[in-house]
Scaffold this motif. Structure first.
Motif, PDB file in Angstrom:
ATOM      1  N   LYS A  97     -15.849  12.049  25.682  1.00  0.00           N
ATOM      2  CA  LYS A  97     -15.612  12.247  27.111  1.00  0.00           C
ATOM      3  C   LYS A  97     -15.429  10.913  27.830  1.00  0.00           C
ATOM      4  N   MET A 101     -12.210   9.288  29.940  1.00  0.00           N
ATOM      5  CA  MET A 101     -12.252   8.860  31.346  1.00  0.00           C
ATOM      6  C   MET A 101     -11.646   7.465  31.499  1.00  0.00           C
ATOM      7  N   ALA A 173      -7.065  15.111  31.491  1.00  0.00           N
ATOM      8  CA  ALA A 173      -7.857  15.918  32.422  1.00  0.00           C
ATOM      9  C   ALA A 173      -8.157  17.283  31.820  1.00  0.00           C
ATOM     10  N   ILE A 174      -7.148  17.884  31.170  1.00  0.00           N
ATOM     11  CA  ILE A 174      -7.357  19.190  30.530  1.00  0.00           C
ATOM     12  C   ILE A 174      -8.394  19.075  29.422  1.00  0.00           C
ATOM     13  N   ILE A 176     -10.789  16.919  29.090  1.00  0.00           N
ATOM     14  CA  ILE A 176     -12.135  16.718  29.647  1.00  0.00           C
ATOM     15  C   ILE A 176     -12.694  18.030  30.188  1.00  0.00           C
ATOM     16  N   SER A 177     -11.848  18.817  30.871  1.00  0.00           N
ATOM     17  CA  SER A 177     -12.352  20.034  31.503  1.00  0.00           C
ATOM     18  C   SER A 177     -12.659  21.119  30.466  1.00  0.00           C
ATOM     19  N   ARG A 178     -12.019  21.051  29.274  1.00  0.00           N
ATOM     20  CA  ARG A 178     -12.251  22.071  28.239  1.00  0.00           C
ATOM     21  C   ARG A 178     -13.545  21.855  27.485  1.00  0.00           C
ATOM     22  N   ARG A 179     -14.037  20.679  27.507  1.00  0.00           N
ATOM     23  CA  ARG A 179     -15.203  20.269  26.724  1.00  0.00           C
ATOM     24  C   ARG A 179     -16.272  21.367  26.673  1.00  0.00           C
TER      25      ARG A 179
ATOM     26  N   LYS B  97     -13.766  24.154  39.059  1.00  0.00           N
ATOM     27  CA  LYS B  97     -13.100  23.355  38.040  1.00  0.00           C
ATOM     28  C   LYS B  97     -11.579  23.538  38.092  1.00  0.00           C
ATOM     29  N   MET B 101      -8.463  20.873  38.875  1.00  0.00           N
ATOM     30  CA  MET B 101      -7.358  20.584  37.951  1.00  0.00           C
ATOM     31  C   MET B 101      -6.025  20.660  38.698  1.00  0.00           C
ATOM     32  N   ILE B 176     -14.831  16.597  37.468  1.00  0.00           N
ATOM     33  CA  ILE B 176     -14.650  17.578  36.389  1.00  0.00           C
ATOM     34  C   ILE B 176     -15.532  17.236  35.193  1.00  0.00           C
TER      35      ILE B 176
END
Lengths: 179, 179
Positions: A97, A101, A173-174, A176-179, B97, B101, B176
């Motif tokens: 992560k 960033m 960004a995707i 990171i948000s899926r983590r 979230k 995005m 996020i």
């Protein structure tokens, strides 16, 4: 619990796919900016006719904007090359992560840099082609034909790299948000 | 479990702070781009002397790059205004979230647009001030003094908005990743 594990594996797989795509895009962006910098940086045309005192010669360094273009392309090119190992690291460790960033941080800065270089150069290339009647700036492309072709072509790589950097930011960004 | 709850509350608080900062930045960016568009769009100077046939007049629309600048600023300005409600939504619901995005997606596009507009205009403003000896483009700022001051000033708002958009993307990415 088992179901969550399965969901994690699927998520990891998608993130791995994103990372591979990220790597390929970076490689393409690197080549695009490198080609742009080289194409612009080697532009040099000497006209076949000359007077007693003057040889007519056009180089990219005659216009400061083009020098900026070359520098911006070179910086982004080196950055994209240096970011490749980190991209490989993300393929191996798809849950990382913090490093993603860092990439978003620098990608955004580089997007600003390459967009500035490419747009400023495009504004001057447009002037070279069309001139401007109101400001009494004449189109120089009539004389310096191959010069103009080179400087126009050099823009393409930069604009491709621009689109690629936008994609890279979104992919990170995707991921990171899926983590 | 209790400890996790506490950690969640703290995270929510930080995200709320980020969202408030996000809202303030958007408001500043909106004003910056609006000011840029208005300053450039209303630029019009008529010189006090004229010949029998020509009045010397300089408007932003004489140079296509400046028209692009005004359009880009107007678009980004409207976008930032429209994104304010979403920003308020993020202050209330700091865990959102998907909508963050969406904001990253559009912010990145708008960053490209405003950077392109500002850089292209800056390249032309530089030419207007300095001219270019090799291309035989004369500096027009000697005649059109107040015109040049206006077009130079109009750039400031855009470059501020550029920095703000970069910050907004990073803030959204941080929000996020903290979720």
């Amino acid at each position: 619990m088992e179901r969550e594990e399965g969901s994690r594996v699927v998520r990891g797989g998608v993130n791995k796919g994103i990372s591979v795509f990220d790597f390929v895009l970076r490689l393409m962006g690197f080549m695009g900016t490198l080609a742009g910098a080289i194409a612009m940086g080697t532009t040099d045309e000497t006209l076949p006719f000359f007077t007693q005192f003057i040889r007519f010669r056009a180089r990219y360094s005659d216009l400061p904007t083009f020098t900026f273009f070359v520098v911006a392309n070179a910086i982004v090119s080196v950055y994209l090359l240096l970011s490749l190992p980190l991209s490989i690291f993300h393929i191996v460790r798809s849950k990382a992560k913090g490093s993603r960033m860092i990439l978003i941080f620098f990608d955004t800065g580089m997007l600003g840099l390459i967009t500035a270089g490419a747009s400023a150069a495009a504004a001057i290339v447009y002037l070279a082609h069309k001139g401007n009647v109101r400001a009494n700036w004449l189109a120089i492309c009539q004389q310096f034909n191959s010069f103009c072709e080179r400087i126009s072509g050099a823009l393409i790589g930069s604009f491709v790299a621009m689109a690629i950097l936008i994609l890279l930011i979104l992919l990170s960004a995707i991921a990171i948000s899926r983590r």
